[in-house]
Design a protein around this motif. Sequence first.
Motif, PDB file in Angstrom:
ATOM      1  N   ASN A 118      40.397 -36.870  40.494  1.00 37.62           N
ATOM      2  CA  ASN A 118      41.759 -36.534  40.905  1.00 37.62           C
ATOM      3  C   ASN A 118      42.689 -36.315  39.706  1.00 37.62           C
ATOM      4  N   GLN A 119      42.106 -36.041  38.534  1.00 33.44           N
ATOM      5  CA  GLN A 119      42.914 -35.952  37.315  1.00 33.44           C
ATOM      6  C   GLN A 119      43.532 -34.573  37.074  1.00 33.44           C
ATOM      7  N   PHE A 120      43.128 -33.578  37.860  1.00 36.75           N
ATOM      8  CA  PHE A 120      43.599 -32.220  37.602  1.00 36.75           C
ATOM      9  C   PHE A 120      44.439 -31.727  38.780  1.00 36.75           C
ATOM     10  N   GLY A 121      45.754 -31.763  38.599  1.00 41.22           N
ATOM     11  CA  GLY A 121      46.669 -31.322  39.636  1.00 41.22           C
ATOM     12  C   GLY A 121      46.660 -32.199  40.871  1.00 41.22           C
ATOM     13  N   GLN A 122      46.111 -33.433  40.761  1.00 40.98           N
ATOM     14  CA  GLN A 122      46.053 -34.346  41.914  1.00 40.98           C
ATOM     15  C   GLN A 122      45.403 -33.651  43.117  1.00 40.98           C
ATOM     16  N   GLN A 123      44.317 -32.923  42.848  1.00 40.13           N
ATOM     17  CA  GLN A 123      43.695 -32.096  43.879  1.00 40.13           C
ATOM     18  C   GLN A 123      42.493 -32.756  44.567  1.00 40.13           C
ATOM     19  N   GLU A 124      42.303 -34.056  44.310  1.00 36.13           N
ATOM     20  CA  GLU A 124      41.288 -34.835  45.040  1.00 36.13           C
ATOM     21  C   GLU A 124      41.896 -36.181  45.429  1.00 36.13           C
ATOM     22  N   PRO A 125      42.948 -36.153  46.290  1.00 39.36           N
ATOM     23  CA  PRO A 125      43.694 -37.376  46.586  1.00 39.36           C
ATOM     24  C   PRO A 125      43.051 -38.264  47.645  1.00 39.36           C
ATOM     25  N   GLY A 126      42.074 -37.752  48.375  1.00 41.79           N
ATOM     26  CA  GLY A 126      41.529 -38.492  49.511  1.00 41.79           C
ATOM     27  C   GLY A 126      40.644 -39.665  49.120  1.00 41.79           C
ATOM     28  N   THR A 127      40.285 -40.444  50.141  1.00 32.95           N
ATOM     29  CA  THR A 127      39.342 -41.543  49.946  1.00 32.95           C
ATOM     30  C   THR A 127      37.931 -40.979  49.829  1.00 32.95           C
ATOM     31  N   ASN A 128      37.010 -41.842  49.435  1.00 33.75           N
ATOM     32  CA  ASN A 128      35.615 -41.412  49.350  1.00 33.75           C
ATOM     33  C   ASN A 128      35.103 -40.918  50.703  1.00 33.75           C
ATOM     34  N   GLU A 129      35.505 -41.602  51.761  1.00 30.37           N
ATOM     35  CA  GLU A 129      35.069 -41.218  53.101  1.00 30.37           C
ATOM     36  C   GLU A 129      35.599 -39.827  53.472  1.00 30.37           C
ATOM     37  N   GLN A 130      36.853 -39.545  53.135  1.00 28.59           N
ATOM     38  CA  GLN A 130      37.436 -38.236  53.412  1.00 28.59           C
ATOM     39  C   GLN A 130      36.768 -37.135  52.591  1.00 28.59           C
TER      40      GLN A 130
END
Length: 249
Positions: A153-165
């Motif tokens: 999630n370090q680049f543009g906050q583009q992986e904000p979800g949980t592991n399950e999501q």
Amino acid sequence: MLCSSSRRILGCRSLAVFAISVPKFYIPRHLSSVPKFYIPRHLSSVPKFIVSGLPRSSSIPFSFFSRKPILFLVKSASTMASQSKKEPTSIHDFTVKDARGNDVDLSVYKGKVLVIVNVASQCGLTNSNYTELSKIYDKYKDQGLEILAFPCNQFGQQEPGTNEQILEFACTRFKAEYPIFDKVDVNGQNSAPIYQFLKSSKGGIFGSGIKWNFTKFLVDKEGNVVDRYAPTTSPLSMENDIKKLLGVS
């Protein structure tokens, strides 16, 4: 006679210094021959301590009237063990967490060709990369290819979800059958050890840091990092390099 400073250990958790004064004698070449009265009493209660730094080539006389102490470096056994800890030499030396929190020893991938990639769910490169990763995996998985996906999630906050999501997104929308691991940092002080190794093995054009989502590393069957591809490099364009490592035509 022991000086007053010999009654305490100075230093930090893993390193300590102690001092003793000596009369007009000399320091023997080997620690085992130092009389017991040279060693401060309290050190006998410190387990597994190793004393280093004694001169070995010659004896050193000291004046009987000198109050200047002799300083010795004391290293704990735990420090010595950490220094002798084996440095990783391949991807197979790492253990990582999968998306469900289970430990995965990457030595299980010995004999496999690996594509290791940092993924994101909301990036402009997401659709093309996930689609092509699935295509190339379906084509070569039975011939020894494995893809290891690490959400970040370090680049543009583009992986904000949980592991399950993240799992649901990748597996439902893109039919990803390859393993997806725990979300990690790939840059900075908290970067995952596996990414520290990847970056040190293959730097980028503008330095070793990961530039964006979907940077890809190609790893051979022995766990050696053999190539690195930019985020904009499509997975299908890596096909010839993958086939070469797999030994297929």
